[in-house]
Design an enzyme around this catalytic site. Structure first.
Site, PDB file in Angstrom:
ATOM      1  N   LYS A  55       0.718  -1.139  -0.143  1.00 23.79           N
ATOM      2  CA  LYS A  55       0.030   0.063  -0.118  1.00 23.79           C
ATOM      3  C   LYS A  55       0.906   1.380   0.272  1.00 23.79           C
ATOM      4  O   LYS A  55       1.891   1.136   0.578  1.00 23.79           O
ATOM      5  CB  LYS A  55      -0.722   0.077   1.170  1.00 23.79           C
ATOM      6  CG  LYS A  55      -2.227   0.837   1.071  1.00 23.79           C
ATOM      7  CD  LYS A  55      -3.165   0.200   0.567  1.00 23.79           C
ATOM      8  CE  LYS A  55      -4.582   1.175   0.541  1.00 23.79           C
ATOM      9  NZ  LYS A  55      -5.633   0.140   0.289  1.00 23.79           N
ATOM     10  N   GLY A 159     -20.551   6.780   4.526  1.00 23.44           N
ATOM     11  CA  GLY A 159     -19.641   7.179   3.396  1.00 23.44           C
ATOM     12  C   GLY A 159     -20.092   7.030   2.089  1.00 23.44           C
ATOM     13  O   GLY A 159     -20.707   6.063   1.644  1.00 23.44           O
ATOM     14  N   GLY A 161     -18.379   7.873  -0.829  1.00 23.30           N
ATOM     15  CA  GLY A 161     -17.551   8.095  -1.866  1.00 23.30           C
ATOM     16  C   GLY A 161     -17.590   7.174  -3.243  1.00 23.30           C
ATOM     17  O   GLY A 161     -18.974   6.721  -3.228  1.00 23.30           O
ATOM     18  N   VAL A 163     -17.160   4.220  -3.651  1.00 23.06           N
ATOM     19  CA  VAL A 163     -17.686   2.829  -3.434  1.00 23.06           C
ATOM     20  C   VAL A 163     -19.161   3.407  -2.627  1.00 23.06           C
ATOM     21  O   VAL A 163     -20.057   2.283  -3.149  1.00 23.06           O
ATOM     22  CB  VAL A 163     -16.779   2.077  -2.284  1.00 23.06           C
ATOM     23  CG1 VAL A 163     -17.500   0.519  -2.199  1.00 23.06           C
ATOM     24  CG2 VAL A 163     -15.537   1.858  -2.994  1.00 23.06           C
ATOM     25  N   GLY A 164     -19.291   3.714  -1.471  1.00 23.00           N
ATOM     26  CA  GLY A 164     -20.586   4.022  -0.750  1.00 23.00           C
ATOM     27  C   GLY A 164     -21.595   4.445  -1.898  1.00 23.00           C
ATOM     28  O   GLY A 164     -22.602   4.010  -1.776  1.00 23.00           O
TER      29      GLY A 164
HETATM   30  N1  PHE Z   1      -8.231   0.672  -3.140  1.00 24.97           N
HETATM   31  C1  PHE Z   1      -8.061  -0.635  -3.710  1.00 24.97           C
HETATM   32  C2  PHE Z   1      -8.307  -1.691  -2.376  1.00 24.97           C
HETATM   33  O1  PHE Z   1      -8.216  -1.147  -1.326  1.00 24.97           O
HETATM   34  C3  PHE Z   1      -6.918  -1.149  -3.944  1.00 24.97           C
HETATM   35  C4  PHE Z   1      -6.730  -1.128  -5.499  1.00 24.97           C
HETATM   36  C5  PHE Z   1      -7.590  -0.510  -6.566  1.00 24.97           C
HETATM   37  C6  PHE Z   1      -5.865  -1.968  -6.126  1.00 24.97           C
HETATM   38  C7  PHE Z   1      -7.293  -0.766  -8.013  1.00 24.97           C
HETATM   39  C8  PHE Z   1      -5.321  -2.294  -7.532  1.00 24.97           C
HETATM   40  C9  PHE Z   1      -6.295  -1.643  -8.411  1.00 24.97           C
HETATM   41  O2  PHE Z   1      -8.364  -2.712  -2.587  1.00 24.97           O
END
Ligand code: PHE
Length: 332
Positions: A55, A159, A161, A163-164
């Site tokens: 990360k 949230g 955002g 995703v939410g």
């Molecule tokens: N934000 C994503 C996660 O936490 C990470 C990710 C996104 C990795 C797109 C690769 C491609 O899972």
């Protein structure tokens, strides 16, 4: 300040999102990067996907950046990624978009996933992650209520955002009774359906009464302080690193709250984007793979029942078995 944490490359090259935000201190930024890198290892392993855990955090100064400063920062970060020469690959996360991935890729290609389709990428990961969370919600509803559909169930989404917001739309389309919270004054504009929904104050969504609670914002929302006040049957959401400490898994179980482990539930974006871009998957294949999250979660629940483990411990065990076995043999 750029921080890249590589937790494991046992199953493949370390891959995880780049999170860009301000932190109270450098120590906070570092511990976030390290915890999230570990979560990526478990996420890839539980999803049986040949990548390792890593990360990145871009720790921002507390004063807002100008657009030119932001672009400069992303370009320098791209150069840094290229210098790592493949020991870390990235995509988006909190605070970064696929437009940002375009900028990072100018100097950081080929180690950057999730660029916009105009630049040859697979686009943002948010709606893929939401698809996987929805599959997990169906598994949870099946177990709790005997019927997979969330129709008629009340869900609090924390949230709105990328995703939410996408999860809210899916839930509304499926007939769930959704309420949501987000501290941002511009959040409602992201929701085409917001006018019909109840908005909860951010400090109330942890004790709002609902069938399901879906944390889709920042991590560590489930803790010794918050768990006693939860009024929900299950926690199933996209946020990374939801448990403040390992004991919280047992605290949830002791309260009779079904916890769907975050790293199982939220793999959809990473799996779909990386599958499409690195493994050449079609969109239809990516959909099938993301929908498997529902089955993986069923296996986790069954293992937890059978072995008397928390669902978190059962999910970790599944991931650790895959890590021990090494790279997937399933022809990916
Ligand atoms: N934000 C994503 C996660 O936490 C990470 C990710 C996104 C990795 C797109 C690769 C491609 O899972």
């Amino acid at each position: 300040m750029f921080l890249v944490a590589v937790h494991s490359s046992r199953l493949g090259p370390a891959t995880g999102g780049t999170r860009m935000m301000a932190y109270p201190s450098l120590d906070d930024a570092r511990s976030d990067a390290m915890r999230l890198a570990g979560a990526m290892t478990y996420k890839w392993a539980a999803a049986d996907f040949p990548r390792g855990g890593g990360k990145a955090v871009i720790a921002l100064p507390s004063a807002p950046l100008t657009p030119a400063e932001r672009t400069g920062l992303l370009r320098r970060y791209g150069t840094f990624l290229r210098e790592l020469s493949g020991r870390f690959w990235t995509g988006g996360d909190v605070g970064t978009s696929s437009a940002d991935m375009d900028v990072i890729a100018e100097s950081g290609a080929p180690y950057v996933f999730s660029r916009t389709p105009e630049r040859g990428g697979a686009g943002g990961s948010g709606s893929w992650t939401a698809r996987g969370v929805f599959a997990a919600i169906e598994t949870v509803c099946g177990r709790l209520f005997g019927e997979a559909s969330p129709r008629g169930r009340s869900v609090v989404v924390q949230g709105a955002g990328s995703v939410g917001a996408s999860l809210i739309e899916r839930l509304v389309a499926a007939g769930a009774r959704v309420s949501w919270s987000d501290p941002s004054p511009t959040a409602a504009a992201r929701l085409s359906v917001h006018a019909a929904l109840a908005r909860v104050a951010p400090d109330r969504c942890l004790d709002a009464e609902a069938d399901l609670f879906a944390p889709c914002a920042l991590g560590r929302v489930l803790s010794a302080e918050t768990i006693p006040g939860l009024r929900t049957r299950a926690v199933v959401g996209a946020a990374n690193d939801q448990l403040a400490e390992p004991e919280d898994a047992a605290r949830l179980r002791d309260r009779g709250i079904l916890y769907a482990p975050d790293f199982v539930v939220n793999a959809g974006g990473a799996v779909a984007i990386t599958g499409i871009e690195a493994l050449g998957w079609s969109a239809a294949r990516a959909e099938r793979e993301v929908d498997r999250i529902g089955e993986t979660l069923s296996r986790v629940f069954a293992a937890a029942d059978r072995e008397g483990l928390t669902t978190e411990a059962a999910a970790r065990r599944l991931a650790e078995e895959r890590l021990r076995a090494g790279r997937s043999q399933e022809g990916r």
